[in-house]
Design an enzyme around this catalytic site. Structure first.
Site, PDB file in Angstrom:
ATOM      1  N   ASP A  15      -3.921  -5.067   6.296  1.00 18.72           N
ATOM      2  CA  ASP A  15      -4.179  -6.095   5.394  1.00 18.72           C
ATOM      3  C   ASP A  15      -3.001  -6.952   5.300  1.00 18.72           C
ATOM      4  OD1 ASP A  15      -5.515  -7.519   3.277  1.00 18.72           O
ATOM      5  OD2 ASP A  15      -4.796  -5.772   2.056  1.00 18.72           O
ATOM      6  N   SER A  21       0.927  -1.257  -0.149  1.00 21.09           N
ATOM      7  CA  SER A  21      -0.127  -0.008  -0.086  1.00 21.09           C
ATOM      8  C   SER A  21       0.769   1.337   0.047  1.00 21.09           C
ATOM      9  CB  SER A  21      -0.725  -0.102   1.129  1.00 21.09           C
ATOM     10  OG  SER A  21      -1.930   0.970   1.111  1.00 21.09           O
ATOM     11  N   HIS A  65      -3.101  -1.377  -2.843  1.00 22.76           N
ATOM     12  CA  HIS A  65      -4.558  -0.655  -2.462  1.00 22.76           C
ATOM     13  C   HIS A  65      -4.574   0.526  -3.320  1.00 22.76           C
ATOM     14  CE1 HIS A  65      -4.173  -2.430   2.124  1.00 22.76           C
ATOM     15  NE2 HIS A  65      -4.363  -3.349   1.002  1.00 22.76           N
TER      16      HIS A  65
END
Length: 187
Positions: A128, A10, A37
């Site tokens: 995540d 991310s 992401h």
């Protein structure tokens, strides 16, 4: 499929991703899957990664066969999951407030490919990938994280450490060095 490499990233993850894909040899026989992401925003990630890669890079397509020596990127606003020799895409509920998310990919890869999976968590916010790495290890695969102190955003690596004990905490440079063996990581 001999080896499956799944990578989650991310915020701050682009540079380590580029470093890692540039280290993969042209003869790599692993299939590599990347979730970054990006939400539902337009993305040029496959093009950006292809500038550094000796392998072909593309957005994954639903129900397409998995090919060795290829890098698949989760498309915007779609989770990418693996079935036996197939990629599936879906717009299921957001996971950790994002779609695509790493956990659906990691968990599906572990359940289908077991010990042949190497999961890698790079820089990023939130948590995540932590549950996915736990499942990868549970199924005999390997879990690698970027050192939190090196990550631009350390939340994803730190959460993975807190939830389970990864096999290795490495710098992006060290992860790239391991990728020269195309997923045959001996930790």
């Amino acid at each position: 499929m001999e080896r499956i490499i799944v990578i989650g990233a991310s915020a701050g993850g682009l540079q380590p991703l580029r470093q890692i894909v540039s280290a993969l040899p042209a003869t790599c026989e692993a299939a590599i899957f990347i979730v970054m992401h990006i939400g539902d925003h337009r993305s040029d990630l496959p093009t950006i990664l292809s500038w550094s890669s000796k392998l072909s890079v593309s957005f994954a397509k639903d129900n397409s066969p998995i090919q060795a020596g290829h890098i698949y990127v989760a498309p915007p606003d779609q989770h990418m999951v693996l079935e036996c020799d197939r990629i599936r895409l879906n717009r299921g509920p957001k996971v950790h407030h994002t779609r695509p998310a790493a956990d659906p990919l990691f968990i599906s890869a572990a359940k289908v490919y077991g010990h042949r999976v190497t999961g890698i968590i790079l820089s990023g916010g939130d948590n995540d990938g932590a549950e996915g790495l736990r499942v990868i290890k549970e199924h005999g695969g390997q879990a690698v994280i970027q050192k939190p102190e090196e990550a631009a955003e350390p939340s994803m690596p730190e959460t993975a450490i807190a939830r389970d004990h990864p096999d290795a905490r490495l710098s992006a440079e060290q992860i790239a060095k391991l990728m020269e063996c195309c997923g045959e990581i001996r930790l």
